[in-house]
Design an enzyme around this catalytic site. Sequence first.
Site, PDB file in Angstrom:
ATOM      1  N   ASP A  11       0.831  -1.203   0.000  1.00  0.00           N
ATOM      2  CA  ASP A  11       0.000   0.000   0.000  1.00  0.00           C
ATOM      3  C   ASP A  11       0.864   1.252   0.000  1.00  0.00           C
ATOM      4  O   ASP A  11       2.000   1.245   0.482  1.00  0.00           O
ATOM      5  CB  ASP A  11      -0.966   0.000   1.178  1.00  0.00           C
ATOM      6  CG  ASP A  11      -0.268  -0.053   2.534  1.00  0.00           C
ATOM      7  OD1 ASP A  11       0.674  -0.856   2.679  1.00  0.00           O
ATOM      8  OD2 ASP A  11      -0.653   0.708   3.441  1.00  0.00           O
ATOM      9  N   ASP A  44       8.887   4.140  -1.128  1.00  0.00           N
ATOM     10  CA  ASP A  44       8.151   3.641   0.042  1.00  0.00           C
ATOM     11  C   ASP A  44       6.921   2.857  -0.378  1.00  0.00           C
ATOM     12  O   ASP A  44       5.829   3.385  -0.443  1.00  0.00           O
ATOM     13  CB  ASP A  44       7.742   4.843   0.912  1.00  0.00           C
ATOM     14  CG  ASP A  44       7.160   4.439   2.256  1.00  0.00           C
ATOM     15  OD1 ASP A  44       7.287   3.269   2.637  1.00  0.00           O
ATOM     16  OD2 ASP A  44       6.579   5.315   2.914  1.00  0.00           O
ATOM     17  N   GLU A  77       0.048  -0.966   5.944  1.00  0.00           N
ATOM     18  CA  GLU A  77       1.094  -0.336   6.762  1.00  0.00           C
ATOM     19  C   GLU A  77       0.921   1.178   6.829  1.00  0.00           C
ATOM     20  O   GLU A  77       1.201   1.798   7.854  1.00  0.00           O
ATOM     21  CB  GLU A  77       2.471  -0.682   6.190  1.00  0.00           C
ATOM     22  CG  GLU A  77       3.635  -0.404   7.150  1.00  0.00           C
ATOM     23  CD  GLU A  77       4.131   1.043   7.101  1.00  0.00           C
ATOM     24  OE1 GLU A  77       4.840   1.450   8.037  1.00  0.00           O
ATOM     25  OE2 GLU A  77       3.808   1.760   6.134  1.00  0.00           O
ATOM     26  N   GLU A  78       0.438   1.769   5.740  1.00  0.00           N
ATOM     27  CA  GLU A  78       0.241   3.216   5.719  1.00  0.00           C
ATOM     28  C   GLU A  78      -1.099   3.626   6.326  1.00  0.00           C
ATOM     29  O   GLU A  78      -1.411   4.815   6.415  1.00  0.00           O
ATOM     30  CB  GLU A  78       0.320   3.743   4.272  1.00  0.00           C
ATOM     31  CG  GLU A  78       1.619   3.461   3.553  1.00  0.00           C
ATOM     32  CD  GLU A  78       2.790   4.287   4.065  1.00  0.00           C
ATOM     33  OE1 GLU A  78       2.622   4.970   5.082  1.00  0.00           O
ATOM     34  OE2 GLU A  78       3.867   4.233   3.447  1.00  0.00           O
ATOM     35  N   GLU A 123      11.671  -0.847   4.662  1.00  0.00           N
ATOM     36  CA  GLU A 123      11.380   0.580   4.749  1.00  0.00           C
ATOM     37  C   GLU A 123      12.584   1.403   4.281  1.00  0.00           C
ATOM     38  O   GLU A 123      13.734   1.009   4.477  1.00  0.00           O
ATOM     39  CB  GLU A 123      11.028   0.966   6.187  1.00  0.00           C
ATOM     40  CG  GLU A 123       9.715   0.415   6.682  1.00  0.00           C
ATOM     41  CD  GLU A 123       8.508   1.026   5.985  1.00  0.00           C
ATOM     42  OE1 GLU A 123       8.654   2.065   5.310  1.00  0.00           O
ATOM     43  OE2 GLU A 123       7.412   0.446   6.096  1.00  0.00           O
TER      44      GLU A 123
END
Length: 375
Positions: free
Chosen positions: A68, A99, A133-134, A162
Amino acid sequence: MSDVIALAKDLIRRPSVTPLDEGCQTLMAARLERLGFVIEPMVFEDTTNLWARRGTQGPLFCFAGHTDVVPAGPLDKWHTPPFEPTILDGMLYGRGAADMKGSLAAMVVATERFVTANPDHSGSIAFLITSDEEGPFINGTVRVIETLEARDEKIRWCIVGEPSSTALVGDVVKNGRRGSITGDLVVRGVQGHVAYPHLADNPIHRAAPALDELASTVWDQGNAYFPPTSFQIANIQAGTGASNVIPGELHVQFNFRFSTELTDQAIREQVEALLTRHGLDFEIKWTLSGQPFLTDTGELLAAAVGAIESVNGQQPALLTTGGTSDGRFIAPTGAEVIELGPVNATIHKVNECVKAQDLDLLADMYQGVLERLLA
């Protein structure tokens, strides 16, 4: 065009804004399945997760990451469309380039090269990939780890992809992260007219000395790996919007980024004792986003430092700065966890980009770690 760049472009083309995956994990799974990985999709509510494993024996090495991305923002500010990956002057542009779809591509290609050269490698290799994750991080990595723990499937070493680097890919390895806990505080008073303060009780006035003490308190001195714990007020709200009304409640949101010198329980107790000592009528809701973790020694860290040095000719700095990552859900299981990824200068910005060559170097680093641990 290298295999890494080609795969990164294929991933960036998919507009996988949290919690969407848009087929990214299917694309990765297809390539991993050809290598002999057992593919196990794990869908929890609105979140798509992938657990893929090659081998059944320990030790288990895991690549962890997310498909994501954050929203693109104002499209007219982008040099090129955010979901049409483009290379300009050696930079790969697109939402997720840094990212962290670039890292995902490097992980897959590094694994393909390693397995081709070492089909009978020791131990096992796994991928733990999420699509939240976001976002709220409720149904992603944390749920996969709960599933793995329930069946006693233990990760020994984990690299989270990351974007950890600052100027040169591999110049920084994040070997830990601070913990994060948020307090949502309500201080109650008595609403009234500003011309009759004796008939009211202003919660802002009541709370101000306590908030000042919270902000000026030295919570700890940090240690060799972590800076001192920090306290920051993020939001304050009170009043009706009228200038002649004393508010009846004050709402304050604050956050602690804390080191291994403190526990979340100690923070809760100290804050609530301070508020009580100031005589406040209050309620507080705590949200723990993650515990601090640290990998200060071990085989994974040694392998990563060696692999980076062989590619860059210099050792990385070991830092714990920055925010949190999904490593905070993996480290409590006993795994050695580090973060290694591309330069983070443009993450979450318009015109997000990464030096294309850096992704090829990152794949070399990832492959070097696998060779040092499992060949």
